[in-house]
Design a protein around this motif. Sequence first.
Motif, short mmCIF file in Angstrom:
data_model
loop_
_atom_site.label_atom_id
_atom_site.label_comp_id
_atom_site.label_asym_id
_atom_site.label_seq_id
_atom_site.Cartn_x
_atom_site.Cartn_y
_atom_site.Cartn_z
N GLU A 61 0.77 -1.22 0.07
CA GLU A 61 0.00 -0.08 0.13
C GLU A 61 0.94 1.36 0.11
O GLU A 61 0.54 2.40 -0.67
CB GLU A 61 -0.83 0.10 1.36
N ASN A 62 1.89 1.15 0.75
CA ASN A 62 3.00 2.32 0.89
C ASN A 62 3.50 2.59 -0.53
O ASN A 62 3.49 3.71 -1.14
CB ASN A 62 3.91 2.15 1.92
N LEU A 63 3.77 1.35 -1.24
CA LEU A 63 4.57 1.50 -2.55
C LEU A 63 3.30 2.29 -3.35
O LEU A 63 3.60 3.00 -4.37
CB LEU A 63 5.10 0.36 -3.32
N GLU B 159 0.77 4.02 -3.09
CA GLU B 159 0.94 5.33 -2.77
C GLU B 159 1.73 6.47 -3.19
O GLU B 159 1.47 7.10 -3.94
CB GLU B 159 0.44 5.56 -1.21
N GLU B 160 2.96 6.00 -2.97
CA GLU B 160 3.93 6.74 -3.27
C GLU B 160 4.29 6.57 -4.53
O GLU B 160 4.78 7.63 -5.50
CB GLU B 160 5.46 6.05 -2.54
N GLN B 161 4.10 5.70 -5.45
CA GLN B 161 4.20 5.55 -6.83
C GLN B 161 3.18 5.86 -7.67
O GLN B 161 3.24 6.43 -8.88
CB GLN B 161 4.82 4.09 -7.41
N VAL C 239 14.28 7.06 6.87
CA VAL C 239 14.23 7.89 5.83
C VAL C 239 12.90 8.59 5.65
O VAL C 239 12.46 9.68 5.66
CB VAL C 239 14.41 7.15 4.33
N GLU C 240 11.76 7.95 6.06
CA GLU C 240 10.49 8.50 6.04
C GLU C 240 10.13 9.33 7.37
O GLU C 240 9.30 9.90 7.59
CB GLU C 240 9.17 7.30 5.81
N GLY C 241 10.62 8.85 8.44
CA GLY C 241 10.34 9.16 9.81
C GLY C 241 10.98 10.61 10.05
O GLY C 241 12.05 11.06 9.34
N VAL D 255 -1.75 10.57 4.50
CA VAL D 255 -1.46 9.30 4.50
C VAL D 255 -0.13 8.87 5.25
O VAL D 255 -0.11 7.88 5.86
CB VAL D 255 -1.31 8.77 3.31
N GLU D 256 0.57 9.66 5.47
CA GLU D 256 1.90 9.68 6.28
C GLU D 256 1.78 9.08 7.80
O GLU D 256 2.67 8.37 8.25
CB GLU D 256 2.83 10.84 6.18
N GLY D 257 0.63 9.43 8.62
CA GLY D 257 0.54 8.98 9.84
C GLY D 257 0.39 7.44 10.00
O GLY D 257 0.94 6.69 10.72
N GLY D 258 -0.26 6.90 8.87
CA GLY D 258 -0.57 5.55 8.36
C GLY D 258 0.76 4.84 8.37
O GLY D 258 1.04 3.59 8.91
N HIS D 259 1.78 5.54 7.50
CA HIS D 259 3.19 4.97 7.22
C HIS D 259 3.92 4.87 8.54
O HIS D 259 4.67 4.07 8.60
CB HIS D 259 3.70 5.80 6.16
N ARG D 260 3.63 5.89 9.51
CA ARG D 260 4.45 5.95 10.79
C ARG D 260 4.10 4.77 11.51
O ARG D 260 4.70 3.93 12.16
CB ARG D 260 4.33 7.10 11.36
#
Length: 255
Positions: A72-74, A76-78, A146-148, A195-200
Motif C-alpha cells: 500500500e505504501n508503494l 501510494e508513493e508511486q 528515511v520516512e520518519g 497518509v503519512e500517519g499510517g506509514h509511521r
Amino acid sequence: MSFRENLLCIMDQKNHWGWKFLSGPGLKKSQLLIHFQQEFETYVRDFPLFLARVIGQMGSDTPNQLLREFAENLYEEQTGGISKSVSKGKSHPELFLKMMKGLSFSKKNFQNIKLLPTSLAYRSFIDKVTLIDDWQVSACLLTLFVEGSIQDRQRIQSAYKEKTKIEIKLKEHALIKYYALKSSDADLIKVHHAVEGGHRRSAWETLLPLIPSYLENLVEQRMREALELWLLFRDGVCIEMGLESQDFKDLLSKI
Ligand SMILES: [Fe+2]
Ligand SMILES: [Fe+2]
C-alpha cells in the motif's frame, strides 16, 4: 534499554541546525533550489524504487499484514492511488515537481542534478543497504529513518491525534507563508498529511515487532549510520546554500 527505545533515541536526534533557516523567511530562490534539487536527487525521486527493492525481497513467509502495508505504501508513493482525490493519481515524486513548479522552478531544474559529495554518501548508503542487507534491515532504514522524523516518538503514542488541521498546516507552511506557494500547488503537503500517519504506525507497530532478534544489532547500527550520514548530507546542502551553523560561528569566535 529496549530495541524500540534505542531506535526512538536515534530518531530524537534527526534534527539539523539548518531547519530553522529552511522553515523561516529570507532565503533566496537560488538557495531554495539547491535544497530541493539535492533532496529530489538523493531520495525523493527514487523513494518508490527503494521500497520496491524491499518488497521484492520479502519471502512468502512474510506476514500478510506487513506485505499489504508495504504494498500500500508503494502503491501510494508511486501512483498516489490511496490519496487519489487529492493526488489525482500523481506519484509523490511528481507531486514534488508540481510543488517546485509552483515555486517557479522548471522540470529541467530537476534533471541531471549533480549530487554534492555528502549527498552522494547518504544516497550510496541507502542504495547499499537496500540492495545488499536483509530486507528487514532495509525496511527499517526506509520506513523508520528515511520516512520518519524527530516527531516520531510523539506521533506513535497511542493517544496521539493529529491536532493541526490541514488548512492551518498549509497556512503555517514556510513555502506558502514566505515563498508564495499557492495551496493548489501544495498537493504533496496535503497528501502527506493524509497518509503519512499510517506509514509511521505501520513502521513502528507492524514492522518493528517482526524484526528477528538476531538482526536487532544490525538494524540499530544501520540507523546510527543513517543518522550520521543524514546530518552530513544536511550540512553539505546548507554549506552549499551559504548558511552557517550558530555552533560553528561560536566555535570560531573563541579561537
Ligand atoms: Fe511520500
Ligand atoms: Fe510515505
